[in-house]
Design a protein around this motif. Structure first.
Motif, short mmCIF file in Angstrom:
data_model
loop_
_atom_site.label_atom_id
_atom_site.label_comp_id
_atom_site.label_asym_id
_atom_site.label_seq_id
_atom_site.Cartn_x
_atom_site.Cartn_y
_atom_site.Cartn_z
N LEU A 165 1.11 -1.03 0.29
CA LEU A 165 -0.41 0.51 -0.17
C LEU A 165 0.50 0.69 -0.32
CD1 LEU A 165 -2.80 -1.24 2.98
CD2 LEU A 165 -2.87 -1.13 -0.03
N PRO A 166 0.08 2.63 -0.78
CA PRO A 166 1.38 3.65 -0.25
C PRO A 166 1.90 3.70 0.87
CG PRO A 166 -1.16 3.76 -1.70
CD PRO A 166 -1.27 2.59 -0.95
N SER A 167 1.16 3.35 2.23
CA SER A 167 1.68 3.57 3.48
C SER A 167 3.11 2.71 3.67
CB SER A 167 0.19 3.64 4.34
OG SER A 167 0.22 1.76 4.56
N GLY A 168 3.14 1.92 3.25
CA GLY A 168 4.33 0.66 3.46
C GLY A 168 3.81 -0.27 3.68
N GLU A 169 2.11 -1.38 4.01
CA GLU A 169 2.17 -1.93 4.36
C GLU A 169 1.95 -2.66 3.73
OE1 GLU A 169 -1.61 -0.97 7.07
OE2 GLU A 169 -1.68 0.49 6.20
N SER A 170 2.25 -4.19 4.33
CA SER A 170 1.80 -5.07 2.89
C SER A 170 0.42 -5.97 2.51
CB SER A 170 3.50 -6.37 3.14
OG SER A 170 3.13 -7.25 4.31
N ILE A 171 -0.02 -6.27 1.86
CA ILE A 171 -0.40 -6.67 1.32
C ILE A 171 -0.21 -8.55 1.61
CG2 ILE A 171 -2.38 -8.54 -0.20
CD1 ILE A 171 -2.47 -5.68 0.23
N ALA A 172 0.94 -9.04 2.27
CA ALA A 172 1.68 -10.46 2.91
C ALA A 172 0.66 -10.05 4.50
CB ALA A 172 2.45 -10.37 2.61
N SER A 173 1.35 -9.16 4.83
CA SER A 173 0.74 -8.29 6.41
C SER A 173 -0.24 -8.47 6.69
CB SER A 173 1.99 -7.27 6.87
OG SER A 173 0.95 -6.17 6.52
N LEU A 174 -0.91 -8.04 6.18
CA LEU A 174 -2.86 -7.73 6.34
C LEU A 174 -3.35 -8.92 6.14
CD1 LEU A 174 -2.97 -4.48 4.27
CD2 LEU A 174 -3.75 -4.89 6.45
N ARG A 175 -3.35 -10.22 5.19
CA ARG A 175 -3.24 -11.32 4.90
C ARG A 175 -3.03 -12.52 6.35
NH1 ARG A 175 -5.48 -15.60 5.97
NH2 ARG A 175 -5.77 -17.30 4.23
N ALA A 176 -1.81 -12.26 6.66
CA ALA A 176 -1.28 -12.75 7.78
C ALA A 176 -2.35 -11.97 8.90
CB ALA A 176 0.06 -12.12 8.06
N ASN A 177 -2.84 -11.36 8.73
CA ASN A 177 -3.93 -10.76 10.66
C ASN A 177 -4.96 -11.30 10.25
OD1 ASN A 177 -1.73 -10.33 12.06
ND2 ASN A 177 -0.90 -8.72 11.01
N CYS A 178 -5.25 -11.59 8.82
CA CYS A 178 -6.94 -11.77 8.86
C CYS A 178 -7.48 -13.47 8.65
CB CYS A 178 -7.24 -10.65 7.51
SG CYS A 178 -7.59 -12.02 6.35
N THR A 179 -8.51 -13.13 8.77
CA THR A 179 -9.38 -14.72 8.95
C THR A 179 -10.17 -15.06 8.07
OG1 THR A 179 -11.28 -14.56 10.37
CG2 THR A 179 -9.77 -13.79 11.73
N MET A 180 -10.35 -16.34 8.08
CA MET A 180 -11.38 -16.96 6.85
C MET A 180 -12.64 -17.06 7.40
SD MET A 180 -9.02 -17.89 4.19
CE MET A 180 -9.82 -18.88 3.43
N ASP A 181 -12.94 -16.48 8.89
CA ASP A 181 -14.30 -16.13 9.22
C ASP A 181 -15.53 -16.41 7.52
OD1 ASP A 181 -16.69 -16.63 11.24
OD2 ASP A 181 -16.56 -14.49 11.43
#
Length: 170
Positions: free
Chosen positions: A141-157
């Motif tokens: 993301l423009p903020s520097g956050e990675s999609i990989a880190s966001l994905r690692a913190n989301c559930t499959m709920d």
């Protein structure tokens, strides 16, 4: 062709009306046919619980494109595709035949009356993050956050991959 250099963009797709699997499959083909645009990857399909009022589950996916279309021109093209699929905008969280959202436009940060990139709910929606990670895990993301880190913190709920059924008879 536009004079603009190609940009990698991510599009989310969702449908819960009018044969959602057909809507998504056809829209993926049509995304690759947009002017000055090339389809680089498409995620597997997922089934997700609807957000908002009671309605059928959604079929979701993401597409990775390379385009020379400017952001608002791409938005216009996406909305034209939605209209071709008889998209009706009755309510914000209502059911729809096809919903196409521009998630990422390279490293651009866009905030206009018509368009917000990165998409405002990208960080909060597993039905966006999971298929986006499938096709562009190294995205930032423009903020520097990675999609990989966001994905690692989301559930499959409420989200499940759709396993294609074999097309043969025993």
């Amino acid at each position: 062709m536009s004079d603009q250099p190609p940009v990698r963009v991510a599009i989310s797709l969702g449908s819960n009306l009018s044969e959602p699997m057909v809507q998504i499959t056809q829209a993926l083909i049509e995304l690759g046919q947009l002017p000055s645009t090339r389809l680089l990857a498409q995620s597997p399909l997922y089934q997700s619980r609807a957000v908002g009022p009671e309605q059928p589950d959604y079929i979701n996916a993401c597409a990775l494109l390379e385009t020379q279309l400017a952001p608002h021109d791409l938005l216009d093209a996406l909305q034209a595709l939605e209209q071709q699929h008889q998209r009706v905008r009755l309510e914000h969280w209502g059911p729809r035949s096809l919903d196409l959202d521009l998630l990422l436009y390279g490293q651009a940060s866009i905030n206009t009356e018509r368009l917000t990139v990165p998409h405002a709910y990208l960080r909060q929606r597993n039905f966006v993050l999971v298929p986006l990670h499938d096709i562009w895990p190294e995205a930032l993301l423009p903020s520097g956050e990675s999609i990989a880190s966001l994905r690692a913190n989301c559930t499959m709920d409420g989200l499940s991959p759709i396993t294609p059924q074999a097309n043969h008879k025993e």
